[in-house]
Write a protein that holds these residues in place. Structure first.
Motif, PDB file in Angstrom:
ATOM      1  N   ILE A 166       0.842  -1.195   0.000  1.00 46.39           N
ATOM      2  CA  ILE A 166       0.000   0.000   0.000  1.00 46.39           C
ATOM      3  C   ILE A 166       0.883   1.253   0.000  1.00 46.39           C
ATOM      4  N   GLN A 167       0.478   2.283  -0.734  1.00 47.49           N
ATOM      5  CA  GLN A 167       1.268   3.499  -0.884  1.00 47.49           C
ATOM      6  C   GLN A 167       0.493   4.726  -0.400  1.00 47.49           C
ATOM      7  N   TYR A 168       1.244   5.685   0.130  1.00 45.89           N
ATOM      8  CA  TYR A 168       0.681   6.998   0.433  1.00 45.89           C
ATOM      9  C   TYR A 168       1.472   8.019  -0.372  1.00 45.89           C
ATOM     10  N   ILE A 169       0.784   8.775  -1.203  1.00 45.30           N
ATOM     11  CA  ILE A 169       1.424   9.700  -2.134  1.00 45.30           C
ATOM     12  C   ILE A 169       1.048  11.124  -1.745  1.00 45.30           C
ATOM     13  N   SER A 170       2.069  11.993  -1.595  1.00 46.29           N
ATOM     14  CA  SER A 170       1.818  13.392  -1.226  1.00 46.29           C
ATOM     15  C   SER A 170       2.993  14.251  -1.650  1.00 46.29           C
ATOM     16  N   ASN A 171       2.762  15.566  -1.658  1.00 42.74           N
ATOM     17  CA  ASN A 171       3.845  16.499  -1.985  1.00 42.74           C
ATOM     18  C   ASN A 171       4.836  16.637  -0.831  1.00 42.74           C
ATOM     19  N   ASP A 172       4.298  16.700   0.382  1.00 45.95           N
ATOM     20  CA  ASP A 172       5.128  16.857   1.571  1.00 45.95           C
ATOM     21  C   ASP A 172       5.108  15.579   2.395  1.00 45.95           C
ATOM     22  N   SER A 173       6.155  15.381   3.167  1.00 45.79           N
ATOM     23  CA  SER A 173       6.223  14.212   4.028  1.00 45.79           C
ATOM     24  C   SER A 173       5.195  14.333   5.153  1.00 45.79           C
ATOM     25  N   PRO A 174       4.321  13.333   5.334  1.00 44.92           N
ATOM     26  CA  PRO A 174       3.288  13.404   6.375  1.00 44.92           C
ATOM     27  C   PRO A 174       3.889  13.193   7.763  1.00 44.92           C
ATOM     28  N   SER A 175       3.110  13.533   8.778  1.00 41.25           N
ATOM     29  CA  SER A 175       3.572  13.368  10.151  1.00 41.25           C
ATOM     30  C   SER A 175       3.620  11.890  10.524  1.00 41.25           C
ATOM     31  N   PHE A 176       4.476  11.594  11.505  1.00 40.59           N
ATOM     32  CA  PHE A 176       4.634  10.211  11.962  1.00 40.59           C
ATOM     33  C   PHE A 176       3.337   9.684  12.568  1.00 40.59           C
ATOM     34  N   PHE A 204       0.223  10.566  11.863  1.00 47.25           N
ATOM     35  CA  PHE A 204      -0.780  10.300  10.827  1.00 47.25           C
ATOM     36  C   PHE A 204      -0.511   8.969  10.136  1.00 47.25           C
ATOM     37  N   ILE A 205       0.748   8.730   9.778  1.00 46.57           N
ATOM     38  CA  ILE A 205       1.091   7.472   9.117  1.00 46.57           C
ATOM     39  C   ILE A 205       0.865   6.285  10.041  1.00 46.57           C
ATOM     40  N   SER A 206       1.197   6.447  11.318  1.00 46.84           N
ATOM     41  CA  SER A 206       0.981   5.362  12.278  1.00 46.84           C
ATOM     42  C   SER A 206      -0.496   5.031  12.402  1.00 46.84           C
ATOM     43  N   ASN A 207      -1.344   6.066  12.371  1.00 51.97           N
ATOM     44  CA  ASN A 207      -2.782   5.847  12.446  1.00 51.97           C
ATOM     45  C   ASN A 207      -3.290   5.088  11.216  1.00 51.97           C
ATOM     46  N   ILE A 208      -2.816   5.486  10.034  1.00 52.84           N
ATOM     47  CA  ILE A 208      -3.199   4.800   8.793  1.00 52.84           C
ATOM     48  C   ILE A 208      -2.765   3.330   8.840  1.00 52.84           C
ATOM     49  N   GLU A 209      -1.512   3.114   9.231  1.00 55.62           N
ATOM     50  CA  GLU A 209      -0.991   1.742   9.307  1.00 55.62           C
ATOM     51  C   GLU A 209      -1.768   0.914  10.319  1.00 55.62           C
ATOM     52  N   GLY A 210      -2.183   1.541  11.433  1.00 55.55           N
ATOM     53  CA  GLY A 210      -2.943   0.815  12.444  1.00 55.55           C
ATOM     54  C   GLY A 210      -4.299   0.376  11.928  1.00 55.55           C
ATOM     55  N   ILE A 211      -4.997   1.261  11.208  1.00 58.13           N
ATOM     56  CA  ILE A 211      -6.314   0.915  10.656  1.00 58.13           C
ATOM     57  C   ILE A 211      -6.190  -0.238   9.670  1.00 58.13           C
ATOM     58  N   ILE A 212      -5.222  -0.125   8.761  1.00 57.61           N
ATOM     59  CA  ILE A 212      -5.039  -1.175   7.752  1.00 57.61           C
ATOM     60  C   ILE A 212      -4.619  -2.490   8.406  1.00 57.61           C
TER      61      ILE A 212
END
Length: 433
Positions: A112-122, A124-132
Motif C-alpha cells: 500500500i502506498q501513500y502519495i503526497s507532496n510533503d512528508s506526512p507526520s509520523f 498520521f502514518i501510524s494511524n493509517i498503518e494501524g487501521i489497515i
C-alpha cells in the motif's frame, strides 16, 4: 554608612530608575498574561481540515476510514489514479492513499502506498498503518475460521491502580507534573541568572568605557565595587520579580473575571453521565490532592535561596568578564563556558531527574554548584532529604566565596586595562597577581 552599602544603594537606584527597567517591570506581566490567553485561544481554534483521497481497488478498506477534526477521507476509487495524482500536485488533496487490487488481502501488508507532496507526520502514518493492520488481522481471523466477536470478547484491557507504600492511592503521570513544576522554577533561575548577570556585565563595561571607573577606583576597592554591583543588581532583580508576581496574579484574576473564565471549577457541579464521568472526577480530585501535597511553599523558599546562590556565583564571573573586555562584542568567547553549565543543568533535569530523581547522576549534579540551582529545584518535588539540600546550599555559597575571590583578581587587573582583548592565558596570569 559603609562604602559597600553606598555602592549597593547606588547600583540599586540606578537600575530601578532606568526607564527600560520601569517599562519592562510593568509591561512584561501584561505581555505574559496576554500571550498566555492568546495561546489558550489559539489552542481552541480548529485547524484546517486536510482532505485525503483514497483509491481502494479492493473495496475492503475504504469504509473503515472515518473523518476526524483534522482529516477528511474521500472515496475516489472510481476515478482514474492518474487524475488523482494530478490533484495532489495541484494541492487539491493533501495526499492519496493507494490500495492496489489483490487476490488475497493479507498480501497487501507491504503493497500500500501513500502519495503526497510533503512528508506526512509520523502520527498520521501510524494511524493509517494501524487501521489497515487491524482490518488485515480481522480478515485473516475470518479466513482461518475463528470467531472475531469471541476473540474481541476475550481481549483484556489492563488499568493499573497506583498505590504508595503507605497505602495511599496515587495517580498516573504525577512524575511529569512534578518535573514540570520543578522545571519551571529551574528554568526561571536560569533565565534570571542570564538576564541579571548580563546587566552586571554591561554596567561594568559601560563604566569602564566611559572612564568613570578610574575615578571610582581611586576611593573604592575593586572587590567592594564588584560586590556592590552584584548585590545591588540582585536586589533590583528580586524587586522586579516580586512586582511581576503581584501584577501578573492581579491581571490573571482580572482577565479571568472579564472573560468569564473560572479557573477553580467545582467538580461537584459537573453532571455525572455514568461510571466514566465518576472515574474522571475521581481522577481529577486525586490529581488536585497530589498537587496540593507538593511542597510548593518550600519550593518558593528554596527558589530564592538557590537563585541568590546561583546569581552571586555567576554574576561574579559576568563582572570579571565585563572588567576584562572593552566592549560587549569581545565577551562572546568568554560567555560560552558560563552558558554550558546552565544548559547542562536543564538537560540533566529534564532527561535524568524525571526517570531517576534519586539516582547517582541527578544527585551528583544537584551538588555541583554550577548546576545545582537548576537540578536541585527539579528534584525537590520528588522529596529530597533535608541534609542534601543543606549540603547543596553550603557547597553553592562556599563556591561563590571562592569564585568571587578569584573573579576579584581578574576584576582588579582588568578594570584598568584598555585597548586589548585578553586571552584565556592572560586571564590565568591575572589570577596569580
Amino acid at each position: 554608612m559603609s562604602i559597600l552599602s553606598l555602592i549597593i544603594k547606588r547600583e540599586f537606584i540606578a537600575k530601578v530608575r532606568n526607564k527600560s527597567f520601569i517599562v519592562m517591570t510593568f509591561l512584561s506581566p501584561v505581555i505574559f498574561v496576554l500571550l498566555a490567553f492568546l495561546i489558550t485561544y489559539l489552542s481552541t481554534m480548529k485547524a484546517d481540515v486536510k482532505k485525503i483521497a483514497i483509491h481502494d481497488e479492493t473495496g475492503y478498506f475504504v469504509k473503515h476510514f472515518k473523518n476526524t477534526d483534522l482529516y477528511e477521507y474521500q472515496d475516489l476509487s472510481a476515478i482514474d489514479i492518474k487524475i488523482i495524482k494530478d490533484s495532489i500536485i495541484t494541492e487539491a488533496y493533501e495526499g492519496l492513499l493507494y490500495i492496489p487490487k489483490a487476490a488475497d488481502i493479507s498480501t497487501l501488508q507491504n503493497g500500500i502506498q501513500y502519495i503526497s507532496n510533503d512528508s506526512p507526520s509520523f502520527g498520521f502514518i501510524s494511524n493509517i498503518e494501524g487501521i489497515i493492520a487491524d482490518e488485515i488481522t480481522t480478515y485473516n481471523v475470518i479466513k482461518s475460521g475463528m470467531d472475531v466477536a469471541l476473540i474481541e470478547a476475550t481481549r483484556a484491557k489492563v488499568d493499573l491502580t497506583l498505590e504508595k507504600a503507605s497505602g495511599e492511592t496515587t495517580v498516573k503521570g504525577l512524575n511529569e507534573i512534578k518535573i514540570a513544576i520543578g522545571g519551571l522554577f529551574g528554568y526561571m533561575i536560569m533565565m534570571f541568572i542570564i538576564i541579571y548577570g548580563n546587566l552586571v556585565m554591561r554596567s561594568v563595561i559601560e563604566e569602564k568605557t566611559n572612564r568613570i571607573i578610574e575615578i571610582i577606583i581611586s576611593s573604592v576597592k575593586p572587590f567592594q565595587l564588584m560586590m556592590g554591583k552584584i548585590i545591588g543588581t540582585s536586589l533590583a532583580g528580586i524587586l522586579q520579580f516580586s512586582i511581576w508576581a503581584i501584577v501578573g496574579g492581579i491581571l490573571l484574576v482580572a482577565v479571568s473575571a472579564i472573560f468569564g473564565i473560572n479557573a477553580s471549577t467545582n467538580v461537584a457541579n459537573v453532571p455525572l453521565d455514568g461510571v466514566v464521568s465518576e472515574n474522571a472526577i475521581l481522577n481529577a480530585q486525586n490529581y488536585l490532592t497530589e498537587i496540593m501535597e507538593l511542597p510548593i511553599l518550600s519550593l518558593v523558599g528554596y527558589f530564592f535561596l538557590f537563585f541568590l546562590g546561583g546569581y552571586f556565583l555567576y554574576s561574579s564571573l559576568y563582572a570579571a568578564i565585563g572588567a576584562a573586555v572593552d566592549s560587549e562584542t569581545d565577551t562572546q568567547q568568554f560567555l560560552l563556558p558560563i552558558m554550558l553549565p546552565l544548559m547542562l543543568g536543564v538537560y540533566v533535569g529534564f532527561f535524568t531527574v524525571i526517570h531517576n530523581p534519586h539516582g547517582t547522576v541527578a544527585t551528583v549534579f544537584s551538588m555541583i554548584p554550577f548546576t545545582s540551582p537548576i537540578v536541585m529545584l527539579m528534584r525537590i518535588p520528588f522529596g529530597v532529604p533535608w541534609w542534601q539540600i543543606l549540603l547543596s546550599l553550603l557547597i553553592l555559597f562556599g563556591t561563590f566565596i571562592v569564585t568571587v575571590w578569584l573573579a576579584a583578581k581578574i576584576y582588579r587587573i582588568g578594570i584598568l586595562m584598555y585597548g586589548k582583548r585578553p586571552s584565556w592565558k592572560e586571564l590565568y596570569k591575572w589570577l596569580k597577581y
